[in-house]
Design an enzyme around this catalytic site. Structure first.
Site, short mmCIF file in Angstrom:
data_model
loop_
_atom_site.label_atom_id
_atom_site.label_comp_id
_atom_site.label_asym_id
_atom_site.label_seq_id
_atom_site.Cartn_x
_atom_site.Cartn_y
_atom_site.Cartn_z
N GLU A 123 -0.87 -1.14 1.04
CA GLU A 123 -1.26 -0.13 2.02
C GLU A 123 -0.96 1.30 1.55
O GLU A 123 -0.78 2.20 2.36
CB GLU A 123 -0.62 -0.41 3.38
CG GLU A 123 -1.07 -1.74 3.97
CD GLU A 123 -0.65 -1.94 5.41
OE1 GLU A 123 0.15 -1.14 5.93
OE2 GLU A 123 -1.14 -2.91 6.04
N GLU A 224 -3.46 -9.85 5.25
CA GLU A 224 -2.63 -9.78 6.45
C GLU A 224 -3.50 -9.75 7.70
O GLU A 224 -4.47 -8.99 7.76
CB GLU A 224 -1.77 -8.51 6.48
CG GLU A 224 -0.54 -8.50 5.62
CD GLU A 224 0.30 -7.25 5.88
OE1 GLU A 224 0.42 -6.83 7.05
OE2 GLU A 224 0.82 -6.68 4.90
#
Length: 290
Positions: A123, A224
């Site tokens: 991220e 995720e």
């Protein structure tokens, strides 16, 4: 409208050309109370994964050096025949070098058959902590290091939010990656649980489209996703056991069958919101069958 709906709900097998679809969970390097996991803690996690409906045999790790992640997790994985999607943190030069060194030492000591792939960063594009070119250079760097160890067939890529992948300015990371891992949480998008599945698959499909434009044929993995069992309501997104169960049935069951997918998370009972599927005693909080 009919065509749009069909696109949003496209079968997940289109995400991956892999013969084997890895299914597992994201696992942190700390136990819920805070201390770093020992090798015994990692073995417990891996054995719990195997005991769940579906008998999960893989896990995603966020780091390599932090908390002695690989030093403790790799022997535990080998002992339980668990395969790992390895994480390498990229922030801060010294930290990045420590992460590379931990991965280097693990491969030198244990070989590389325990590795599914390596994600360089997590991220980073979403947070804006680095540039796409700098991150791409780190992906090439780690791939080169693995190649020097005889592990050139190990895929090296990156995991980021779906919103990070669709930005044209991040194309260099897609070009550098052997796989693209996408994170998508309808909960954080304030979605109702009724629309959770649609919102999730839409996020996956826009990533697929962005990847196809830049590097056709590159696999998109679900790195995720999940729904919290407790925590704050965000807009129309309500955490509850019932909603987590509904999201599992509508998203996880299909994803696990058809693509490389890592659910968030196994256990985080002291967190808020809490996304864990097992409680403090490692007992399932809701029905995990498919």
């Amino acid at each position: 409208m009919k065509g749009l709906v069909a696109t949003l709900l496209a079968p997940l097998y289109l995400l991956s050309k892999s013969v084997h679809a890895w299914k597992g969970f994201n696992l942190p390097a700390n136990v819920p109370a805070g201390p770093c996991k020992t090798q015994a803690d990692w073995e417990q996690d891996f054995r719990v994964l195997r005991s769940l409906p579906g008998s999960f045999t893989s896990a995603r790790l966020y780091a390599s050096s932090d908390c002695g992640t690989l030093a403790n997790a790799v022997p535990a994985a080998i002992a339980t025949n668990t395969k790992l999607l390895v994480g390498v943190w990229t922030e801060n030069g010294d930290h990045y070098n420590a992460e590379k060194q931990a991965l280097l030492q693990a491969v030198q000591k244990y070989g590389h058959k325990w590795i599914i792939a390596v994600s360089v960063g997590s991220e980073d594009l979403y947070r804006g902590d680095t540039t796409a070119d700098a991150l791409a250079a780190q992906i090439y760097d780690v791939r080169g290091m693995l190649g020097s160890l005889g592990a050139e067939k190990i895929w090296v890529g990156h995991v980021d939010t779906w919103s990070g992948w669709v930005k044209p300015g991040n194309a260099a990371v897609i070009k550098a990656s052997d796989f693209v891992g996408t994170d998508g949480y309808p909960y954080w998008q304030h979605s109702t649980i009724a629309k959770g599945s649609e919102v999730f698959w839409h996020s996956v499909n826009v990533v697929k489209a962005a990847v196809q434009k830049v590097k056709p044929g590159t696999e998109v993995w679900v790195a995720e996703t999940g729904w919290p069992v407790s925590g704050k309501t965000l807009g129309s997104a309500t955490p509850s056991v019932a909603n987590a169960q509904a999201f599992w049935k509508s998203v996880a069951c299909q994803a696990f069958r058809e693509a490389n997918t890592f659910w968030y998370t196994l256990q985080d009972d002291l967190s808020s919101p809490s996304f864990g599927v097992v409680d403090a005693q490692f007992k399932p909080i809701y029905d995990l069958s498919c």
